[in-house]
Scaffold this motif. Structure first.
Motif, mmCIF file in Angstrom:
data_model
loop_
_atom_site.group_PDB
_atom_site.id
_atom_site.type_symbol
_atom_site.label_atom_id
_atom_site.label_comp_id
_atom_site.label_asym_id
_atom_site.label_seq_id
_atom_site.Cartn_x
_atom_site.Cartn_y
_atom_site.Cartn_z
ATOM 1 N N GLY A 186 0.791 -1.215 0.000
ATOM 2 C CA GLY A 186 0.000 0.000 0.000
ATOM 3 C C GLY A 186 0.823 1.263 0.000
ATOM 4 O O GLY A 186 0.283 2.352 0.187
ATOM 5 N N HIS A 187 2.133 1.137 -0.204
ATOM 6 C CA HIS A 187 3.003 2.307 -0.168
ATOM 7 C C HIS A 187 3.197 2.973 -1.532
ATOM 8 O O HIS A 187 3.510 4.166 -1.604
ATOM 9 C CB HIS A 187 4.374 1.933 0.405
ATOM 10 C CG HIS A 187 4.379 1.732 1.884
ATOM 11 N ND1 HIS A 187 4.087 2.729 2.785
ATOM 12 C CD2 HIS A 187 4.629 0.613 2.632
ATOM 13 C CE1 HIS A 187 4.173 2.260 4.013
ATOM 14 N NE2 HIS A 187 4.485 0.971 3.948
ATOM 15 N N SER A 188 3.091 2.206 -2.596
ATOM 16 C CA SER A 188 3.300 2.720 -3.961
ATOM 17 C C SER A 188 4.709 3.272 -4.158
ATOM 18 O O SER A 188 4.923 4.175 -4.973
ATOM 19 C CB SER A 188 2.262 3.799 -4.304
ATOM 20 O OG SER A 188 0.958 3.291 -4.219
ATOM 21 N N GLY A 209 -2.129 -2.865 -3.366
ATOM 22 C CA GLY A 209 -3.207 -2.561 -2.440
ATOM 23 C C GLY A 209 -3.287 -1.095 -2.103
ATOM 24 O O GLY A 209 -3.757 -0.728 -1.016
ATOM 25 N N ALA A 210 -2.837 -0.230 -3.025
ATOM 26 C CA ALA A 210 -2.920 1.210 -2.789
ATOM 27 C C ALA A 210 -4.383 1.654 -2.802
ATOM 28 O O ALA A 210 -5.239 1.004 -3.409
ATOM 29 C CB ALA A 210 -2.145 1.963 -3.865
ATOM 30 N N SER A 211 -4.663 2.767 -2.133
ATOM 31 C CA SER A 211 -6.014 3.330 -2.202
ATOM 32 C C SER A 211 -6.314 3.709 -3.648
ATOM 33 O O SER A 211 -5.497 4.364 -4.296
ATOM 34 C CB SER A 211 -6.117 4.565 -1.297
ATOM 35 O OG SER A 211 -5.938 4.213 0.053
ATOM 36 N N THR A 212 -7.505 3.298 -4.130
ATOM 37 C CA THR A 212 -7.855 3.469 -5.542
ATOM 38 C C THR A 212 -6.693 2.960 -6.398
ATOM 39 O O THR A 212 -6.021 3.708 -7.124
ATOM 40 C CB THR A 212 -8.200 4.932 -5.875
ATOM 41 O OG1 THR A 212 -9.009 5.483 -4.841
ATOM 42 C CG2 THR A 212 -8.956 5.022 -7.202
ATOM 43 N N VAL A 225 3.954 -6.576 -10.856
ATOM 44 C CA VAL A 225 2.829 -6.735 -9.927
ATOM 45 C C VAL A 225 1.547 -6.272 -10.625
ATOM 46 O O VAL A 225 1.072 -5.153 -10.415
ATOM 47 C CB VAL A 225 3.063 -5.935 -8.624
ATOM 48 C CG1 VAL A 225 1.925 -6.181 -7.629
ATOM 49 C CG2 VAL A 225 4.392 -6.316 -7.988
ATOM 50 N N PRO A 226 0.972 -7.121 -11.479
ATOM 51 C CA PRO A 226 -0.230 -6.720 -12.200
ATOM 52 C C PRO A 226 -1.522 -6.865 -11.402
ATOM 53 O O PRO A 226 -2.531 -6.238 -11.734
ATOM 54 C CB PRO A 226 -0.242 -7.649 -13.416
ATOM 55 C CG PRO A 226 0.446 -8.896 -12.920
ATOM 56 C CD PRO A 226 1.500 -8.412 -11.964
ATOM 57 N N ALA A 227 -1.540 -7.694 -10.368
ATOM 58 C CA ALA A 227 -2.765 -7.936 -9.598
ATOM 59 C C ALA A 227 -3.027 -6.777 -8.650
ATOM 60 O O ALA A 227 -2.100 -6.155 -8.133
ATOM 61 C CB ALA A 227 -2.649 -9.239 -8.820
ATOM 62 N N TYR A 228 -4.310 -6.489 -8.419
ATOM 63 C CA TYR A 228 -4.629 -5.369 -7.531
ATOM 64 C C TYR A 228 -6.010 -5.528 -6.912
ATOM 65 O O TYR A 228 -6.883 -6.215 -7.441
ATOM 66 C CB TYR A 228 -4.558 -4.035 -8.282
ATOM 67 C CG TYR A 228 -5.510 -3.869 -9.450
ATOM 68 C CD1 TYR A 228 -6.761 -3.275 -9.290
ATOM 69 C CD2 TYR A 228 -5.155 -4.306 -10.723
ATOM 70 C CE1 TYR A 228 -7.625 -3.108 -10.360
ATOM 71 C CE2 TYR A 228 -6.013 -4.156 -11.802
ATOM 72 C CZ TYR A 228 -7.242 -3.547 -11.609
ATOM 73 O OH TYR A 228 -8.105 -3.399 -12.681
ATOM 74 N N SER A 229 -6.165 -4.868 -5.769
ATOM 75 C CA SER A 229 -7.473 -4.783 -5.115
ATOM 76 C C SER A 229 -8.210 -3.579 -5.683
ATOM 77 O O SER A 229 -7.600 -2.624 -6.148
ATOM 78 C CB SER A 229 -7.306 -4.640 -3.603
ATOM 79 O OG SER A 229 -6.556 -3.489 -3.281
ATOM 80 N N SER A 230 -9.530 -3.608 -5.625
ATOM 81 C CA SER A 230 -10.323 -2.524 -6.195
ATOM 82 C C SER A 230 -11.453 -2.136 -5.254
ATOM 83 O O SER A 230 -12.412 -2.884 -5.084
ATOM 84 C CB SER A 230 -10.910 -2.931 -7.548
ATOM 85 O OG SER A 230 -11.765 -1.919 -8.045
ATOM 86 N N ALA A 231 -11.331 -0.949 -4.667
ATOM 87 C CA ALA A 231 -12.430 -0.428 -3.866
ATOM 88 C C ALA A 231 -13.635 -0.102 -4.743
ATOM 89 O O ALA A 231 -14.790 -0.226 -4.299
ATOM 90 C CB ALA A 231 -11.979 0.813 -3.110
ATOM 91 N N VAL A 232 -13.388 0.302 -5.981
ATOM 92 C CA VAL A 232 -14.483 0.628 -6.901
ATOM 93 C C VAL A 232 -15.355 -0.594 -7.154
ATOM 94 O O VAL A 232 -16.574 -0.478 -7.334
ATOM 95 C CB VAL A 232 -13.919 1.201 -8.216
ATOM 96 C CG1 VAL A 232 -15.004 1.324 -9.286
ATOM 97 C CG2 VAL A 232 -13.273 2.563 -7.962
#
Length: 325
Positions: A186-188, A209-212, A225-232
């Motif tokens: 989550g640091h980017s 896992g960064a915000s947005t 690192v192509p995988a990501y979480s999505s709050a949207v």
């Protein structure tokens, strides 16, 4: 691959770890990672029915995995009984179709208690949220994961954000802990992240896992690192899915249109008030008719002006992908 019963002291079983890694890797290649919202009533009580209804919309969009009771799910606001209800409902709804990775956290003793609950409820793995309050040296960060891993059969994904940031030597150490299978970042900080990916053993999982996370998705992909979480995904899986497809097919024009027209304005709105990374997501879900209720204190729901701006932005985003309200 679900688990039942109480188990402490011997750590994750190799076959369980290998199977969970394979399922998560496959899921990450097929869809975004979903972090569902925990539903509350108007008076702040857990609304299990509302949560189940919301969760069904998430699962219907075929995410790569579902992560209940994490940051977006207000883990920090749940007591142990509520947490058990949320994880149990998620496992029952997923019914083996999608991996369930439960949030756990605080100090290692409390994290181990939540891990036991998640294990008994049938979760496939756990995401270790950053520990509470204090800054810690690298040896302490590693020891935190060692203590948790020794007390659960669940495979663990570490989450670096806030006061948790691993060095490459520490990453090598945590990757050797039986049952630790990956890292959510989550640091980017792409320089640091590149060093971590190069230090990791083959098969170790990483995701953005960064915000947005969509804002940084192309940059994360360049360091492997192509995988990501999505709050949207929690309120507009149509938009999240369109972005994911455009990223996987290298459709730069569509990515730019979604970033300019929806994601960047969403981040600008999110940055107006602390806590909006969760509050806006929950408000947008309510605008879509999801019965998720308000956020719990210390978070606050958006005021009328921000809610109106969010409503307009939601319409714009859905129009961009040809979806309806």
């Amino acid at each position: 691959m679900n688990h039942t019963g109480t188990h402490t002291g011997t750590g994750a079983e190799p076959d369980t770890v290998a199977g969970t890694v394979a399922r998560l890797r496959d899921g990450m290649a097929r869809g975004v990672l979903s972090f569902p919202l925990t539903a509350f009533t108007a008076t702040g009580e857990l609304d299990t029915g509302g949560y189940r209804a919301h969760l069904e919309t998430q699962l219907a969009a075929a995410p790569g995995a579902v992560f209940p009771a994490c940051g977006t799910g207000e883990f920090f606001s749940l007591d142990e009984d509520e947490y058990r209800s949320v994880i149990t409902a998620t496992v029952e709804a997923a019914a083996g179709r999608t991996p369930v990775v439960a949030g756990i956290g605080y100090g290692w003793a409390q994290a181990a208690r939540f891990a036991r609950i998640a294990e008994e409820a049938g979760a496939d793995a756990a995401l270790v949220l950053p520990h509470y309050l204090v800054a810690a040296p690298q040896d302490g960060l590693v020891a935190q994961l060692e203590q948790i891993a020794a007390r659960t059969r669940l495979p663990l994904i570490a989450y670096q954000r806030g006061q948790v940031a691993f060095t490459a030597p520490s990453l090598r150490r945590i990757a050797r802990i039986p049952g630790v299978i990956g890292l959510k970042d989550g640091h980017s900080d792409l320089d640091r992240l590149q060093r971590l990916t190069l230090a990791a053993p083959d098969g170790f999982l990483f995701f953005n896992g960064a915000s947005t996370a969509e804002i940084q998705a192309r940059a994360y992909a360049t360091v492997g690192v192509p995988a990501y979480s999505s709050a949207v995904h929690a309120f507009a899986p149509e938009i999240a899915g369109a972005f994911f497809t455009a990223l996987r097919t290298d459709d730069g024009a569509r990515l730019d249109a979604l970033l300019r027209g929806f994601y960047i304005p969403l981040v600008e709105l999110r940055d107006r008030v602390p806590g909006y990374a969760v509050s806006l997501v929950k408000a947008a879900a309510r605008l879509r008719g999801h019965p998720v209720g308000p956020v719990r204190a210390p978070l606050t729901d958006p005021g009328p002006d921000d809610l109106a701006a969010l409503d307009t932005l939601l319409t714009t985003g859905l129009d961009l992908v040809g979806a309806t309200r």
